[in-house]
Design a protein around this motif. Structure first.
Motif, mmCIF file in Angstrom:
data_model
loop_
_atom_site.group_PDB
_atom_site.id
_atom_site.type_symbol
_atom_site.label_atom_id
_atom_site.label_comp_id
_atom_site.label_asym_id
_atom_site.label_seq_id
_atom_site.Cartn_x
_atom_site.Cartn_y
_atom_site.Cartn_z
ATOM 1 N N TRP A 77 0.863 -1.219 -0.310
ATOM 2 C CA TRP A 77 -0.097 -0.360 -0.072
ATOM 3 C C TRP A 77 1.196 1.053 0.327
ATOM 4 O O TRP A 77 2.197 1.446 0.482
ATOM 5 C CB TRP A 77 -0.645 0.299 1.370
ATOM 6 N N HIS A 78 0.353 1.938 -0.522
ATOM 7 C CA HIS A 78 1.001 3.456 -0.650
ATOM 8 C C HIS A 78 0.024 4.118 -0.367
ATOM 9 O O HIS A 78 -0.763 5.099 -0.962
ATOM 10 C CB HIS A 78 1.776 3.731 -2.061
ATOM 11 N N LEU A 79 0.775 6.014 0.413
ATOM 12 C CA LEU A 79 0.210 7.654 1.107
ATOM 13 C C LEU A 79 0.632 7.915 -0.433
ATOM 14 O O LEU A 79 2.131 7.649 -0.386
ATOM 15 C CB LEU A 79 0.383 7.396 2.287
ATOM 16 N N ILE A 123 -4.076 7.416 -0.707
ATOM 17 C CA ILE A 123 -4.302 5.614 -0.800
ATOM 18 C C ILE A 123 -3.946 4.874 -1.557
ATOM 19 O O ILE A 123 -5.199 5.251 -2.002
ATOM 20 C CB ILE A 123 -4.390 4.561 0.887
ATOM 21 N N ARG A 156 -2.618 -2.046 4.647
ATOM 22 C CA ARG A 156 -3.728 -0.875 4.188
ATOM 23 C C ARG A 156 -4.284 -0.657 5.893
ATOM 24 O O ARG A 156 -4.054 0.600 5.256
ATOM 25 C CB ARG A 156 -5.309 -2.150 4.211
ATOM 26 N N ALA A 212 -1.158 2.636 5.834
ATOM 27 C CA ALA A 212 -1.469 3.374 5.217
ATOM 28 C C ALA A 212 -2.561 4.361 5.767
ATOM 29 O O ALA A 212 -3.133 5.542 5.089
ATOM 30 C CB ALA A 212 -1.851 2.517 3.429
ATOM 31 N N GLU A 245 -2.596 7.987 6.138
ATOM 32 C CA GLU A 245 -3.382 9.053 5.672
ATOM 33 C C GLU A 245 -4.652 9.956 6.470
ATOM 34 O O GLU A 245 -4.006 11.015 6.386
ATOM 35 C CB GLU A 245 -4.602 8.116 4.545
#
Length: 115
Positions: free
Chosen positions: A29-31, A45, A82, A85, A89
């Motif tokens: 997962w990425h912000l 995200i 998640r 993330a 977020e």
């Protein structure tokens, strides 16, 4: 789930995308933080940031990015889950636009110094 902040222009041309996430921003997962029309910032995200960015650009993203189309990805931070993330977020969304810009500048400085 995703919010945006009003903001001025971001100084500099470097996009502080981390080395771990440059190859398509896939896996995990990425912000991410986008610069949108009018210099506004948008935080979200995604698993695949590039695909999500394209969706935002095509008008299939959040309501905010339909009104203020994204221009570029300013920051991508990889996270393992998640849950991580979402927590990241939530924390970033609490920041002011100026604090987010400082976070982006710091990430850019870290990349250019090799940290």
């Amino acid at each position: 789930m995703m919010l945006a902040e009003d903001g001025g222009e971001i100084e500099g041309k470097n996009d502080p995308v981390t080395e771990d996430s440059k190859a398509g921003h896939e896996g995990g997962w990425h912000l991410y933080i986008l610069e949108c029309a009018g210099g506004r910032l948008y935080t979200g995200i995604a698993r695949d940031v590039e695909a999500r960015f394209r969706a935002h650009q095509a008008g299939r993203g959040a309501k905010f990015t339909r009104s203020y189309p994204p221009e570029r990805i300013l920051l991508v931070q990889p996270l393992a889950t998640r849950s991580e993330a979402l927590r990241a977020e939530h924390a970033v969304k609490k920041l002011s636009a100026d604090a987010k810009r400082e976070m982006i500048r710091a990430a850019s400085t870290d990349l250019s110094s090799g940290d």
